[in-house]
Design an enzyme around this catalytic site. Sequence first.
Site, short mmCIF file in Angstrom:
data_model
loop_
_atom_site.label_atom_id
_atom_site.label_comp_id
_atom_site.label_asym_id
_atom_site.label_seq_id
_atom_site.Cartn_x
_atom_site.Cartn_y
_atom_site.Cartn_z
N ASP A 204 -6.13 5.41 -3.70
CA ASP A 204 -6.29 4.25 -2.82
C ASP A 204 -5.38 3.18 -3.41
O ASP A 204 -5.70 2.56 -4.43
CB ASP A 204 -7.74 3.76 -2.79
CG ASP A 204 -7.96 2.74 -1.67
OD1 ASP A 204 -6.95 2.18 -1.18
OD2 ASP A 204 -9.12 2.48 -1.31
N THR B 175 -7.98 -4.25 0.96
CA THR B 175 -6.71 -4.81 1.41
C THR B 175 -6.90 -6.18 2.06
O THR B 175 -6.05 -7.06 1.92
CB THR B 175 -6.04 -3.84 2.42
OG1 THR B 175 -5.98 -2.54 1.85
CG2 THR B 175 -4.64 -4.29 2.76
N ILE C 94 -4.32 0.11 -2.60
CA ILE C 94 -4.93 -1.22 -2.75
C ILE C 94 -6.25 -1.19 -1.98
O ILE C 94 -6.27 -1.30 -0.75
CB ILE C 94 -4.04 -2.37 -2.21
CG1 ILE C 94 -2.69 -2.39 -2.91
CG2 ILE C 94 -4.76 -3.71 -2.41
CD1 ILE C 94 -1.76 -3.50 -2.42
N ASP C 95 -7.34 -1.00 -2.70
CA ASP C 95 -8.65 -1.06 -2.07
C ASP C 95 -9.00 -2.53 -1.84
O ASP C 95 -8.61 -3.39 -2.62
CB ASP C 95 -9.70 -0.41 -2.98
CG ASP C 95 -11.04 -0.26 -2.30
OD1 ASP C 95 -11.09 0.34 -1.21
OD2 ASP C 95 -12.04 -0.75 -2.85
N GLU D 274 -4.55 7.17 1.06
CA GLU D 274 -5.12 6.55 2.26
C GLU D 274 -4.09 6.37 3.35
O GLU D 274 -4.39 6.50 4.53
CB GLU D 274 -5.69 5.17 1.89
CG GLU D 274 -6.21 4.41 3.10
CD GLU D 274 -6.77 3.04 2.75
OE1 GLU D 274 -7.32 2.40 3.66
OE2 GLU D 274 -6.64 2.62 1.60
N ASP E 41 0.83 -1.21 0.00
CA ASP E 41 0.00 0.00 0.00
C ASP E 41 0.86 1.26 0.00
O ASP E 41 0.67 2.17 -0.81
CB ASP E 41 -0.88 0.05 1.27
CG ASP E 41 -2.14 -0.77 1.15
OD1 ASP E 41 -2.93 -0.50 0.24
OD2 ASP E 41 -2.34 -1.65 1.99
N ASP F 72 -11.69 5.99 -1.55
CA ASP F 72 -12.45 4.84 -2.05
C ASP F 72 -13.33 5.21 -3.24
O ASP F 72 -13.50 4.42 -4.16
CB ASP F 72 -13.39 4.29 -0.96
CG ASP F 72 -12.66 3.69 0.22
OD1 ASP F 72 -11.75 2.88 0.00
OD2 ASP F 72 -13.02 4.02 1.37
#
Length: 377
Positions: free
Chosen positions: A153, A158, A155-156, A79, A54, A303
């Site tokens: 974001d 996660t 890695i949405d 994020e 991330d 997001d």
Amino acid sequence: MADLLDLLLRVAEKAANVARVCRQEAPLFQLLVQEKTGADKNKKFVQDFKTLADVVIQEMIRHDVGAQFPEIAAFIKGEESNKFENGLGESVTVTVCGTEEETATLLATVLDGDHTAASLLAKAIHQDPHTIESSIDGPTVPLNPSELGIWIDPIDATSQYIEGREEVLEENHLSPSGLHCALVLIGVYVRSTGQPVMGVINQPFHHKDPAGGGWRGKHYWGVSYGNIHVCSESPPKGPTEAERGLSVVLSSSEKTVVKEALTSLCGPDRLMYASGAGYKILCVIQGLADAYVLSEGSTFKWDSCAPHALLRAIGGGVVDLSLTSNCGAQDQKTELTYHQPNADCTGADLWANRGGLVAYRDSSQLQRIIQALKDKL
């Protein structure tokens, strides 16, 4: 703006490469997981993790976009905090250094001296984005980069990325969980209004290469500004909503009262569940669901910004559920915006979509959903 879209598609694919590299070595992957604490913790989950992947992806995108568009650099938000703690309890600030070797040395301090893994990551990070294929011919939009901001974001979903379940995506079907729910999201908004105008979504684990067995991704993009509405996704073919019935995707943890109200509206067979806010909105973009409803403030600007831009490009949008329910209609005041933090909040909550949301393809469908939920929340 065409140059910016081209760059974002390239850096999103770079990000997908990093995500795939970080999953290739299981012992390494266990080192990359660190539980979020304090103000950075998403209160929706009992355990909410951030990974080195991330942080690396976020800082890599920030670096690459800032290098080509310096006027945006100070307005690229993400994020994650870029501080990471290694196995020795040392706090390390992760950045992209001037050379691949310097970045590898920095990453090795996070990876408890694993120089091989650090070198692999550094190589992926320092790949020139212009060596990555991009064949799109983006639209010319009358906006200057100095007017824009970006939400990342890295890695949405996660938790799905960490769990790593390898499900097979069926064409024209929504899948509730698995690696394919993990997405790279990059959204562009106008600083003065907060309006989302460009979005790039990369799905790093879309399918496996039949020849080599490695994961291959897929990207989606959209631009919506003024009279310009262009999207990589076409309207879905097949039965119309009138023929098959309205469909809504939810989180499995959604409130019972919301599930009951939407079951009455759609029927039990047209209510679906999936992981990841970004993936659920992507399902709406693809026409796998007509809408995504969330009654709680557990999503954030990073997001929704990118997929919101794609929905706007195909005539849909994302609204604040509480505002829309109260006023009984959808208008510019109820659409989510991305430029102002929430008052009296700290940490991640500064940028929460506090009133919940509805992502939709068609405004008439939105009105039916809002009517069904009236006085229920």
